[in-house]
Design a protein around this motif. Structure first.
Motif, PDB file in Angstrom:
ATOM      1  N   VAL A 166       0.818  -1.218   0.000  1.00  0.00           N
ATOM      2  CA  VAL A 166       0.000   0.000   0.000  1.00  0.00           C
ATOM      3  C   VAL A 166       0.852   1.269   0.000  1.00  0.00           C
ATOM      4  O   VAL A 166       0.317   2.386   0.062  1.00  0.00           O
ATOM      5  CB  VAL A 166      -0.975   0.028   1.203  1.00  0.00           C
ATOM      6  CG1 VAL A 166      -1.886  -1.179   1.177  1.00  0.00           C
ATOM      7  CG2 VAL A 166      -0.225   0.135   2.530  1.00  0.00           C
ATOM      8  N   LEU A 205       3.257   2.299   2.249  1.00  0.00           N
ATOM      9  CA  LEU A 205       3.591   2.897   3.546  1.00  0.00           C
ATOM     10  C   LEU A 205       4.873   2.247   4.068  1.00  0.00           C
ATOM     11  O   LEU A 205       4.869   1.469   5.021  1.00  0.00           O
ATOM     12  CB  LEU A 205       2.447   2.696   4.549  1.00  0.00           C
ATOM     13  CG  LEU A 205       1.145   3.440   4.258  1.00  0.00           C
ATOM     14  CD1 LEU A 205       0.074   3.075   5.269  1.00  0.00           C
ATOM     15  CD2 LEU A 205       1.368   4.954   4.233  1.00  0.00           C
ATOM     16  N   MET A 228      -3.105   8.660   3.625  1.00  0.00           N
ATOM     17  CA  MET A 228      -2.273   7.646   4.274  1.00  0.00           C
ATOM     18  C   MET A 228      -3.113   6.744   5.167  1.00  0.00           C
ATOM     19  O   MET A 228      -2.891   5.528   5.232  1.00  0.00           O
ATOM     20  CB  MET A 228      -1.166   8.317   5.074  1.00  0.00           C
ATOM     21  CG  MET A 228      -0.136   9.038   4.218  1.00  0.00           C
ATOM     22  SD  MET A 228       1.066   9.957   5.201  1.00  0.00           S
ATOM     23  CE  MET A 228       2.034   8.596   5.906  1.00  0.00           C
ATOM     24  N   GLN A 266      -6.229   6.017   4.626  1.00  0.00           N
ATOM     25  CA  GLN A 266      -6.940   5.132   3.702  1.00  0.00           C
ATOM     26  C   GLN A 266      -6.048   3.966   3.295  1.00  0.00           C
ATOM     27  O   GLN A 266      -6.490   2.805   3.243  1.00  0.00           O
ATOM     28  CB  GLN A 266      -7.394   5.894   2.452  1.00  0.00           C
ATOM     29  CG  GLN A 266      -8.456   6.957   2.701  1.00  0.00           C
ATOM     30  CD  GLN A 266      -9.848   6.366   2.917  1.00  0.00           C
ATOM     31  OE1 GLN A 266     -10.008   5.203   3.243  1.00  0.00           O
ATOM     32  NE2 GLN A 266     -10.871   7.185   2.762  1.00  0.00           N
ATOM     33  N   ARG A 267      -4.792   4.237   2.999  1.00  0.00           N
ATOM     34  CA  ARG A 267      -3.870   3.166   2.614  1.00  0.00           C
ATOM     35  C   ARG A 267      -3.673   2.179   3.771  1.00  0.00           C
ATOM     36  O   ARG A 267      -3.634   0.965   3.543  1.00  0.00           O
ATOM     37  CB  ARG A 267      -2.531   3.767   2.167  1.00  0.00           C
ATOM     38  CG  ARG A 267      -2.609   4.484   0.816  1.00  0.00           C
ATOM     39  CD  ARG A 267      -1.306   5.183   0.463  1.00  0.00           C
ATOM     40  NE  ARG A 267      -1.374   5.853  -0.826  1.00  0.00           N
ATOM     41  CZ  ARG A 267      -1.017   5.303  -1.979  1.00  0.00           C
ATOM     42  NH1 ARG A 267      -0.553   4.053  -2.003  1.00  0.00           N
ATOM     43  NH2 ARG A 267      -1.116   5.971  -3.113  1.00  0.00           N
ATOM     44  N   LEU A 316      -7.344  10.199  -1.372  1.00  0.00           N
ATOM     45  CA  LEU A 316      -6.307   9.728  -2.284  1.00  0.00           C
ATOM     46  C   LEU A 316      -6.155  10.701  -3.456  1.00  0.00           C
ATOM     47  O   LEU A 316      -7.146  11.242  -3.957  1.00  0.00           O
ATOM     48  CB  LEU A 316      -6.645   8.338  -2.821  1.00  0.00           C
ATOM     49  CG  LEU A 316      -6.666   7.185  -1.810  1.00  0.00           C
ATOM     50  CD1 LEU A 316      -7.046   5.884  -2.516  1.00  0.00           C
ATOM     51  CD2 LEU A 316      -5.325   7.028  -1.114  1.00  0.00           C
ATOM     52  N   GLY A 329      -3.122   7.737  -6.522  1.00  0.00           N
ATOM     53  CA  GLY A 329      -3.577   6.775  -5.523  1.00  0.00           C
ATOM     54  C   GLY A 329      -4.888   6.128  -5.913  1.00  0.00           C
ATOM     55  O   GLY A 329      -5.108   4.934  -5.666  1.00  0.00           O
ATOM     56  N   TRP A 385      -4.137   3.567  -8.480  1.00  0.00           N
ATOM     57  CA  TRP A 385      -3.531   2.408  -7.807  1.00  0.00           C
ATOM     58  C   TRP A 385      -4.603   1.553  -7.121  1.00  0.00           C
ATOM     59  O   TRP A 385      -4.595   0.334  -7.239  1.00  0.00           O
ATOM     60  CB  TRP A 385      -2.505   2.901  -6.772  1.00  0.00           C
ATOM     61  CG  TRP A 385      -2.164   1.888  -5.729  1.00  0.00           C
ATOM     62  CD1 TRP A 385      -1.288   0.859  -5.837  1.00  0.00           C
ATOM     63  CD2 TRP A 385      -2.728   1.804  -4.414  1.00  0.00           C
ATOM     64  NE1 TRP A 385      -1.262   0.132  -4.666  1.00  0.00           N
ATOM     65  CE2 TRP A 385      -2.127   0.691  -3.776  1.00  0.00           C
ATOM     66  CE3 TRP A 385      -3.669   2.564  -3.705  1.00  0.00           C
ATOM     67  CZ2 TRP A 385      -2.450   0.317  -2.478  1.00  0.00           C
ATOM     68  CZ3 TRP A 385      -3.988   2.198  -2.413  1.00  0.00           C
ATOM     69  CH2 TRP A 385      -3.383   1.084  -1.815  1.00  0.00           C
ATOM     70  N   MET A 386      -5.531   2.204  -6.419  1.00  0.00           N
ATOM     71  CA  MET A 386      -6.575   1.465  -5.717  1.00  0.00           C
ATOM     72  C   MET A 386      -7.469   0.708  -6.695  1.00  0.00           C
ATOM     73  O   MET A 386      -7.873  -0.426  -6.441  1.00  0.00           O
ATOM     74  CB  MET A 386      -7.418   2.412  -4.866  1.00  0.00           C
ATOM     75  CG  MET A 386      -8.415   1.673  -3.965  1.00  0.00           C
ATOM     76  SD  MET A 386      -9.669   2.770  -3.309  1.00  0.00           S
ATOM     77  CE  MET A 386     -10.614   3.125  -4.785  1.00  0.00           C
TER      78      MET A 386
END
Length: 311
Positions: free
Chosen positions: A115, A117, A133, A135-136, A159, A163, A166-167
């Motif tokens: 994710v 991080l 962050m 959310q990730r 996001l 992002g 990516w999701m």
């Protein structure tokens, strides 16, 4: 899979969810859409055992959520990214969740990397995280138990465009490997890009459901006139549901009914065509017109957290 059957929730005299039924099958992403106050979050909370229904049932892989022996190993849940311990680091939050579920601790670093991080971000306290962050981190927690099902409420909030892209890939990959995803979001274009099926709710009731192709193939009629307000009044007098679209009025009726209503009122039209070309946004506006207790400027407006989502 997720099976919701005749689910109803009342708070005193107020009915938040009224006789809602739908299924989410393995290998699919189901977009769960509706305006603010439509009953989306309440329905998802009932699916996840957080809110008891007044009547009806909701099951995940054939069982009520509360009857699952280790729920996190079956269903990954993200209902509120802000509902995380602000004093723990991202890594500590995942280590605790892994210990609770009996998941190998090595999966924590795998998910943090997945994710995005890593490094200093993993060691930062959650209270210092941005919404994106959090959310990730919430998505990492949802995936931690290697579940078969995901239930996600507004996971793209906070996001950035990269992002969100990516999701979308993350969820599409999960479904393509046989997973089941129930996704609620106000980012309609992103839902349109990733979803296989759509369930639309308005005023606590299902107003439409089916495959994305089926629903977008028939999304009402778009109509225009020089006197827009006279046209609106004529359509409303004829009992036709009307909402504002970006190019004209959207009507939940076929072209013949719309044309007859305008002709009877003596309103000349400048355009009359199927609204299907407008995609999910126009379908949303057409089907949910008048169902929201507190309409915002549009379906893509930011969503303020409700009292229920804070709990």
């Amino acid at each position: 899979m997720i099976a919701v059957e005749q689910l109803t929730k009342r708070y005193g005299r107020h009915t938040a969810v009224d006789d809602v039924s739908f299924h989410c099958e393995p290998g699919t992403v189901t977009g769960f859409l509706g305006p603010n106050g439509a009953g989306k979050s309440t329905t998802m909370r009932m699916i996840c055992g957080l809110t008891p229904p007044t009547s009806g049932t909701a099951t995940v892989t054939g069982h009520p959520y509360r009857h699952l022996p280790n729920p996190g190993r079956t269903v990954g849940v993200l209902l509120d990214a802000s509902a995380q311990h602000a004093g723990r680091t991202g890594r500590e939050a995942l280590i605790l969740a892994a210990a609770t579920m009996g998941v190998d601790r090595r999966r924590v670093d795998e998910l943090l990397d997945r994710v995005g991080l890593t490094g200093a971000a993993a060691g930062r306290r959650v209270g210092k995280y941005s919404l994106g962050m959090r959310q990730r981190l919430g998505l990492a927690q949802a995936f931690l138990g290697d579940p078969q099902v995901l239930v996600l409420d507004e996971p793209a909030n906070g996001l950035d465009p990269e992002g969100i892209f990516w999701m979308r890939g993350l969820l599409r990959d999960f479904a393509d490997r046989g997973g089941t995803v129930l996704l609620s979001s106000h980012l309609l274009r992103e839902v349109e890009a990733v979803a296989d099926r759509l369930v639309m709710i308005g005023g606590g009731r299902i107003v439409a459901q089916g495959s994305k192709e089926e629903l977008l193939a028939d999304s009402g009629t778009l109509v225009r006139a020089r006197d827009r307000e006279a046209l609106r009044e004529a359509l409303l007098r004829a009992g036709l549901p009307v909402s504002d679209g970006t190019d004209g009025l959207l009507v939940d009726a076929d072209g013949e009914a719309v044309g007859l209503a305008a002709a009877e009122a003596g309103v000349p039209l400048t355009e009359l065509r199927p609204a299907g070309g407008g995609g999910l946004e126009q379908l949303f506006l057409t089907l949910t017109a008048g169902t929201a207790p507190d309409r915002l400027a549009g379906p893509l407006a930011p969503v303020a957290p409700t009292e229920e989502t804070r709990r």
